[in-house]
Design an enzyme around this catalytic site. Structure first.
Site, short mmCIF file in Angstrom:
data_model
loop_
_atom_site.label_atom_id
_atom_site.label_comp_id
_atom_site.label_asym_id
_atom_site.label_seq_id
_atom_site.Cartn_x
_atom_site.Cartn_y
_atom_site.Cartn_z
N ILE A 1 -8.47 8.53 8.35
CA ILE A 1 -9.82 9.03 8.09
C ILE A 1 -10.82 7.91 8.43
O ILE A 1 -10.61 6.75 8.05
CB ILE A 1 -9.98 9.44 6.61
CG1 ILE A 1 -8.81 10.34 6.16
CG2 ILE A 1 -11.34 10.12 6.38
CD1 ILE A 1 -8.64 11.65 6.90
N LYS B 1 1.13 4.18 -2.88
CA LYS B 1 0.82 5.60 -2.64
C LYS B 1 2.04 6.49 -2.93
O LYS B 1 1.89 7.65 -3.30
CB LYS B 1 0.32 5.78 -1.20
CG LYS B 1 -1.02 5.08 -0.92
CD LYS B 1 -2.12 5.55 -1.85
CE LYS B 1 -3.48 4.98 -1.49
NZ LYS B 1 -4.54 5.46 -2.40
N TYR C 1 0.83 -1.22 0.00
CA TYR C 1 0.00 0.00 0.00
C TYR C 1 0.87 1.27 0.00
O TYR C 1 0.63 2.19 -0.78
CB TYR C 1 -0.91 -0.04 1.24
CG TYR C 1 -1.88 1.10 1.35
CD1 TYR C 1 -3.02 1.15 0.56
CD2 TYR C 1 -1.68 2.13 2.28
CE1 TYR C 1 -3.94 2.20 0.66
CE2 TYR C 1 -2.59 3.17 2.40
CZ TYR C 1 -3.71 3.20 1.59
OH TYR C 1 -4.61 4.24 1.71
#
Ligand code: NAP
Length: 247
Positions: A190, A161, A157
């Site tokens: 988030i 990114k 991941y």
């Protein structure tokens, strides 16, 4: 409310739920017409399209896999038939397959790279000729703070990114002379279904690192996206906007 996106048409991927859904809603509140895309139609995306309609802007929902170039090209064609232009592209769709390197499979690596990075290649490639003809475009790619800092258990991941940052800075250089901007939002923690599944001790550890001492909400990212989509940011390109409460 001062509407910042009236007259603009935006395409947002992975927008059936989470951050993408909130970006779609906030863009609609700011007067944008919307192409909302996701892997499949769900109760959540049906509800979103009703809300968009109630806000008095036009909406089109398209279901396809963002990691496939042929499906992306077909979706962009449908979007153009319906709207005749695409001013803003938000490459938001993303997945995690978290585990330590010793347990990470080739499939875990390939899936994350395909959905998170190849999807952005697909959409930018499919939409660039439209934006080139328009001599206008704002492309917003969803990165992550871990693409800058790295994170144990997320080599796939965080690599995806980080790749998004290099890709976006290169797109900004390649297309800037035609008034096409490309920027990255790098969210911190988030609250969405993506982070809901994390163990409580991981959430507690994150919380200790956040200066503002609260987790982020999808609206925090949506407001950042409105800024990058709107003319308020029209002298900004190739930038990474970190929105993480000061992690
Ligand atoms: P989410 O709730 O898991 O939503 C991701 C959306 O992407 C879902 O609607 C999902 O569809 C869709 N999607 C996944 N694979 C797809 C594919 N192959 N084709 C089309 N759509 C696909 O995630 P989120 O938290 O809102 O995250 C949105 C973006 O922000 C992601 O790029 C993520 O990496 C980034 N981000 C999130 C956080 C955070 O703390 N939440 C932090 C930093 C960055 P399904 O519902 O069908 O799976």
């Amino acid at each position: 409310m001062n509407k910042l996106l009236t007259g603009k048409t935006a395409m947002i991927t992975g927008a059936g739920r989470g951050i993408g859904k909130q970006i779609a809603l906030t863009f609609a509140q700011h007067g944008a017409d919307l192409i909302v895309t996701d892997l499949k139609e769900t109760e959540s995306s049906i509800e979103l399209m009703k809300e968009i309609e109630n806000l008095g802007v036009k909406g089109l929902f398209l279901a396809y896999d963002v990691s496939k170039l042929d499906q992306t090209e077909a979706a962009v064609k449908q979007a153009m038939e319906a709207f005749g232009k695409i001013d803003v592209l938000v490459n938001n769709a993303g997945i995690t397959r978290d585990t330590l390197l010793m347990r990470m499979t080739e499939t875990d690596w390939d899936m994350v790279m395909n959905v998170n990075v190849k999807s952005i290649f697909n959409h930018t490639k499919a939409i660039q000729s439209i934006m080139l003809k328009q001599r206008f475009g704002s492309i917003i790619n969803m990165g992550s703070i871990v693409g800058i800092t790295g994170n144990a258990g997320q080599i796939n991941y965080s690599a995806s990114k980080a790749a998004i940052i290099g890709l976006s800075k290169s797109v900004a250089r390649e297309l800037g002379s035609r008034n096409i901007r490309c920027n990255v939002i790098a969210p911190g923690f988030i609250e969405t279904e993506m982070t809901h599944v994390l163990p409580q001790e991981v959430k507690d550890a994150y919380m200790k690192t956040i200066s503002l001492r609260r987790t982020g909400k999808p609206t925090d990212i949506a407001n950042t996206a409105v800024f990058l989509a709107s003319d308020l940011s029209d002298y900004m390109t190739g930038q990474v906007l970190v929105c993480d409460g000061g992690m």
